[in-house]
Design a protein around this motif. Structure first.
Motif, PDB file in Angstrom:
ATOM      1  N   THR A   7       0.807  -1.276   0.135  1.00  0.00           N
ATOM      2  CA  THR A   7       0.031   0.044  -0.003  1.00  0.00           C
ATOM      3  C   THR A   7       1.102   1.163   0.147  1.00  0.00           C
ATOM      4  O   THR A   7       1.873   1.434   0.650  1.00  0.00           O
ATOM      5  N   ALA A   8       0.516   2.288  -0.833  1.00  0.00           N
ATOM      6  CA  ALA A   8       0.942   3.607  -0.642  1.00  0.00           C
ATOM      7  C   ALA A   8      -0.018   4.615  -0.784  1.00  0.00           C
ATOM      8  O   ALA A   8      -1.486   4.246  -1.004  1.00  0.00           O
ATOM      9  N   ASP A   9       0.162   5.904  -0.420  1.00  0.00           N
ATOM     10  CA  ASP A   9      -0.755   6.912  -0.644  1.00  0.00           C
ATOM     11  C   ASP A   9      -0.318   8.146  -1.270  1.00  0.00           C
ATOM     12  O   ASP A   9       0.905   8.405  -1.231  1.00  0.00           O
ATOM     13  N   PHE A  10      -1.035   9.162  -1.734  1.00  0.00           N
ATOM     14  CA  PHE A  10      -0.588  10.191  -2.192  1.00  0.00           C
ATOM     15  C   PHE A  10      -2.092  11.387  -2.055  1.00  0.00           C
ATOM     16  O   PHE A  10      -3.095  10.747  -2.064  1.00  0.00           O
ATOM     17  N   ALA A  11      -1.654  12.405  -2.059  1.00  0.00           N
ATOM     18  CA  ALA A  11      -2.622  13.712  -2.118  1.00  0.00           C
ATOM     19  C   ALA A  11      -2.524  14.420  -3.133  1.00  0.00           C
ATOM     20  O   ALA A  11      -1.472  14.733  -3.641  1.00  0.00           O
ATOM     21  N   ALA A  12      -3.632  14.639  -4.038  1.00  0.00           N
ATOM     22  CA  ALA A  12      -3.482  15.326  -5.332  1.00  0.00           C
ATOM     23  C   ALA A  12      -4.952  15.927  -5.401  1.00  0.00           C
ATOM     24  O   ALA A  12      -6.153  15.529  -5.026  1.00  0.00           O
ATOM     25  N   ALA A  13      -4.843  16.938  -6.466  1.00  0.00           N
ATOM     26  CA  ALA A  13      -6.036  17.850  -6.855  1.00  0.00           C
ATOM     27  C   ALA A  13      -6.480  17.091  -8.396  1.00  0.00           C
ATOM     28  O   ALA A  13      -5.569  16.756  -9.132  1.00  0.00           O
ATOM     29  N   GLY A  28      -9.892  17.774  -4.421  1.00  0.00           N
ATOM     30  CA  GLY A  28      -8.708  17.095  -3.912  1.00  0.00           C
ATOM     31  C   GLY A  28      -9.147  15.717  -3.429  1.00  0.00           C
ATOM     32  O   GLY A  28     -10.095  15.709  -2.590  1.00  0.00           O
ATOM     33  N   HIS A  29      -8.144  14.558  -3.261  1.00  0.00           N
ATOM     34  CA  HIS A  29      -8.222  13.480  -2.545  1.00  0.00           C
ATOM     35  C   HIS A  29      -7.159  12.848  -2.046  1.00  0.00           C
ATOM     36  O   HIS A  29      -6.092  13.225  -2.378  1.00  0.00           O
ATOM     37  N   ASN A  30      -7.293  12.132  -0.849  1.00  0.00           N
ATOM     38  CA  ASN A  30      -6.066  11.411  -0.157  1.00  0.00           C
ATOM     39  C   ASN A  30      -6.103  10.119  -0.730  1.00  0.00           C
ATOM     40  O   ASN A  30      -6.925   9.243  -0.135  1.00  0.00           O
ATOM     41  N   TYR A  31      -5.408   9.861  -1.874  1.00  0.00           N
ATOM     42  CA  TYR A  31      -5.768   8.515  -2.578  1.00  0.00           C
ATOM     43  C   TYR A  31      -4.814   7.496  -1.905  1.00  0.00           C
ATOM     44  O   TYR A  31      -3.715   7.757  -1.294  1.00  0.00           O
ATOM     45  N   LYS A  32      -5.331   6.298  -1.724  1.00  0.00           N
ATOM     46  CA  LYS A  32      -4.756   4.908  -1.167  1.00  0.00           C
ATOM     47  C   LYS A  32      -4.576   4.137  -2.524  1.00  0.00           C
ATOM     48  O   LYS A  32      -5.489   3.956  -3.205  1.00  0.00           O
ATOM     49  N   VAL A  33      -3.513   3.518  -2.475  1.00  0.00           N
ATOM     50  CA  VAL A  33      -2.865   2.601  -3.773  1.00  0.00           C
ATOM     51  C   VAL A  33      -2.730   1.286  -3.084  1.00  0.00           C
ATOM     52  O   VAL A  33      -1.904   1.316  -2.127  1.00  0.00           O
ATOM     53  N   TYR A  34      -3.273   0.162  -3.731  1.00  0.00           N
ATOM     54  CA  TYR A  34      -2.553  -1.068  -3.537  1.00  0.00           C
ATOM     55  C   TYR A  34      -2.115  -1.880  -4.899  1.00  0.00           C
ATOM     56  O   TYR A  34      -2.679  -1.594  -5.930  1.00  0.00           O
ATOM     57  N   ALA A  35      -0.929  -2.167  -4.637  1.00  0.00           N
ATOM     58  CA  ALA A  35      -0.466  -3.073  -5.905  1.00  0.00           C
ATOM     59  C   ALA A  35      -0.381  -4.513  -5.335  1.00  0.00           C
ATOM     60  O   ALA A  35       0.143  -4.870  -4.351  1.00  0.00           O
ATOM     61  N   ASN A  69      -1.677  18.766  -9.498  1.00  0.00           N
ATOM     62  CA  ASN A  69      -2.903  18.831 -10.069  1.00  0.00           C
ATOM     63  C   ASN A  69      -2.636  17.842 -11.174  1.00  0.00           C
ATOM     64  O   ASN A  69      -1.980  18.027 -12.168  1.00  0.00           O
ATOM     65  N   LEU A  70      -3.501  16.631 -11.203  1.00  0.00           N
ATOM     66  CA  LEU A  70      -3.494  15.552 -12.003  1.00  0.00           C
ATOM     67  C   LEU A  70      -3.688  16.117 -13.345  1.00  0.00           C
ATOM     68  O   LEU A  70      -3.476  15.480 -14.539  1.00  0.00           O
ATOM     69  N   ASN A  71      -4.841  17.019 -13.706  1.00  0.00           N
ATOM     70  CA  ASN A  71      -5.130  17.637 -14.979  1.00  0.00           C
ATOM     71  C   ASN A  71      -3.765  18.077 -15.735  1.00  0.00           C
ATOM     72  O   ASN A  71      -4.168  18.292 -17.010  1.00  0.00           O
TER      73      ASN A  71
END
Length: 137
Positions: A7-13, A28-35, A69-71
Motif C-alpha cells: 500500500t502507498a498513498d498520495f494527495a492530489a487535486a 482533491g483526494h487523499n488517494y490510497k493505492v494497492y499493488a 494537479n493531475l489534470n
C-alpha cells in the motif's frame, strides 16, 4: 497461487472535464493505492517477492503524483479518473521493474511473479482497479 499486496498513498487535486456534477470542479483526494502481485512459486527464503522492493517502487510512483494537479499530466487527457490513475500506476510499476532487471509482466524467472492489479481508492468506499486482460493462468 500466492498473492502479496503493498500500500502507498498520495494527495492530489483533479477535476473531470467531461463530467456533469460536482466532480467537474477542482477538488482533491487523499488517494490510497494497492499493488497486487501474484505467482505460483516461492524463492528459497519462502517469499513470493520482497515487500520492501515492491513498496519502494509503488511509493516512488505515488511520490511523483503527490501534491499535484493531475489534470496537468497529458497522460490523463484532462480527465484523471480513478480508473486512469490506476492504469497509469500499473504501467509505471512495470516500467520501473523492467529498469531494475525484473519483469513483472511475464512471470518469468526464479519465482514466476507478475503484477496482477492496482487499486486506487478516492475514498474508503470508492475504488477503481486496473487489471490487464492478459494475465497468466
Amino acid at each position: 497461487m500466492y498473492e502479496v499486496r503493498v500500500t502507498a498513498d498520495f494527495a492530489a487535486a483533479h477535476f473531470l472535464k467531461d463530467y456533469n456534477g460536482k466532480c467537474e470542479n477542482l477538488h482533491g483526494h487523499n488517494y490510497k493505492v494497492y499493488a497486487h502481485v501474484r505467482g505460483n512459486r516461492l524463492d528459497e527464503g519462502g517469499m513470493l517477492l520482497d515487500f520492501t522492493k515492491l513498496k519502494s517502487v509503488l511509493r516512488g510512483v505515488c511520490a511523483e503524483l503527490d501534491h499535484t494537479n493531475l489534470n496537468d499530466m497529458p497522460v490523463f487527457k484532462q480527465n484523471p479518473s480513478a480508473e486512469r490513475i490506476a492504469k497509469y500506476i500499473f504501467d509505471a510499476i512495470i516500467e520501473r521493474e523492467l529498469l531494475s532487471g525484473e519483469d513483472l509482466r511475464k512471470g518469468e524467472g526464479k519465482t514466476s511473479v507478475w503484477l496482477q492489479a492496482v487499486d486506487v481508492f478516492e475514498t474508503d468506499t470508492s475504488r477503481a482497479r486496473y487489471m490487464p486482460d492478459d494475465l497468466p493462468e
